[in-house]
Design an enzyme around this catalytic site. Sequence first.
Site, mmCIF file in Angstrom:
data_model
loop_
_atom_site.group_PDB
_atom_site.id
_atom_site.type_symbol
_atom_site.label_atom_id
_atom_site.label_comp_id
_atom_site.label_asym_id
_atom_site.label_seq_id
_atom_site.Cartn_x
_atom_site.Cartn_y
_atom_site.Cartn_z
ATOM 1 N N HIS A 77 0.860 -1.266 0.088
ATOM 2 C CA HIS A 77 0.062 0.020 -0.164
ATOM 3 C C HIS A 77 0.805 1.175 -0.138
ATOM 4 C CE1 HIS A 77 -3.559 2.607 0.447
ATOM 5 N NE2 HIS A 77 -3.984 1.997 1.763
ATOM 6 N N ASP A 129 -3.403 -1.273 12.451
ATOM 7 C CA ASP A 129 -4.505 -1.527 11.197
ATOM 8 C C ASP A 129 -5.401 -2.479 11.649
ATOM 9 O OD1 ASP A 129 -5.643 -1.535 8.760
ATOM 10 O OD2 ASP A 129 -3.924 -2.600 7.514
HETATM 11 N N1 CP Z 1 -6.330 4.041 4.244
HETATM 12 C C1 CP Z 1 -6.939 3.631 2.935
HETATM 13 O O1 CP Z 1 -6.583 3.246 1.999
HETATM 14 O O2 CP Z 1 -8.333 3.885 3.017
HETATM 15 P P1 CP Z 1 -9.582 3.523 2.089
HETATM 16 O O3 CP Z 1 -9.697 2.274 2.105
HETATM 17 O O4 CP Z 1 -10.603 4.233 2.508
HETATM 18 O O5 CP Z 1 -9.090 3.964 0.724
HETATM 19 N N1 NVA Z 2 -5.036 -3.931 5.630
HETATM 20 C C1 NVA Z 2 -6.270 -2.952 5.188
HETATM 21 C C2 NVA Z 2 -5.795 -1.593 4.891
HETATM 22 C C3 NVA Z 2 -7.159 -0.966 4.388
HETATM 23 C C4 NVA Z 2 -6.924 0.560 4.116
HETATM 24 C C5 NVA Z 2 -7.066 -3.937 4.263
HETATM 25 O O1 NVA Z 2 -6.126 -4.335 3.210
HETATM 26 O O2 NVA Z 2 -8.176 -3.888 4.098
#
Ligand code: CP
Ligand code: NVA
Length: 332
Positions: free
Chosen positions: A137, A233
């Site tokens: 990410h 998270d």
């Molecule tokens: N943190 C983040 O990526 O949030 P969303 O899933 O709302 O894009």
């Molecule tokens: N680890 C989480 C992050 C969301 C922004 C997911 O992948 O759902």
Amino acid sequence: MSMQKQLAGRSLLTLTDLTDGEFLYLLDLADELKRKKHAGERGACLDRKHIALIFEKMSTRTRCACAVAASDEGGATEYLTSLDIHLGKKESVKDTARVLGRMFNGIMFRGFKQETVDALSQHSGVPVWNGLTDIHHPTQGLADLMTIRESFGRLRGLKVVYVGDGRNNVATTLMLACAKVGIHFVNCTPEALMPEGKMVSWCKERAQLNGGSVSIDTDPVTAVVGANVIYTDVWVSMGEEDKQAERIALLSPYQITMEMMKRTGNLDKKEVIFLHCLPAFHDTETEVTKESGALEVTDEVFEAPFSRVFDEAENRMHTIKALFVSAIGQQK
Ligand code: CP
Ligand code: NVA
């Protein structure tokens, strides 16, 4: 070569795509774009630039950050979910990439497989940015480090402790980001959720070169001592919803509580902040938590003055704008 030239036309698929210098340059550019936006100055760096937003998974922050970032600088976005386009169903990723590359100046992708974002980049001929896959990410990592630097005025030498699911996309990306800037990073997670060994080795080496360190610790009592940042998270990421019960059992001792924040030893000195990429399960206002109560963080910590989660969310927009401007923007 200037950084601006160096980053022109570049994709971001994982943070390993950026040199440490390029990473810091993007943080500086995001700071400047934030100042500009808060001063009410309108830009035109992305005038007549079109960006496709391919989203296989849900999103609030990333999607909206892209739309507002592009529009602020005169560009436009098109939001495409799996229900809207043929990608991978009636058409190969390679063909869709080649079509979109003829129409758009860049593509933001959020989805499951890292291979999909890699293929889009390989075949579209335009910059592709990873807006979250199962394993990375990177745009989140930029916003996280921007927020840490805003809070402390520096990065090098700080201690960042990630507590929770240690092998997910956000944890892996944060480890990569911290290794680039000389932070002491601890991934505090149970044995069953350890990050990939190869990634840890890469980060350890990089951190050492930059005067930082990377370590793994299974004990949430000792790992947080001396922390300047406590980060968590969700315990169950998008696509693994069937693991809810198993993760709650495994990660309950890793919940971020006020007790844990005190154990950093930095709370009274105001030298510790709390971060979370969001969305977060901190209250009973969601479908998931109305029965279970808070999961990865208590409401008390989430709402505390040392919680910087909404600055962090805002910074998603400034950092994504920096990426767009650096890759496809016209000279300011
Ligand atoms: N943190 C983040 O990526 O949030 P969303 O899933 O709302 O894009
Ligand atoms: N680890 C989480 C992050 C969301 C922004 C997911 O992948 O759902």
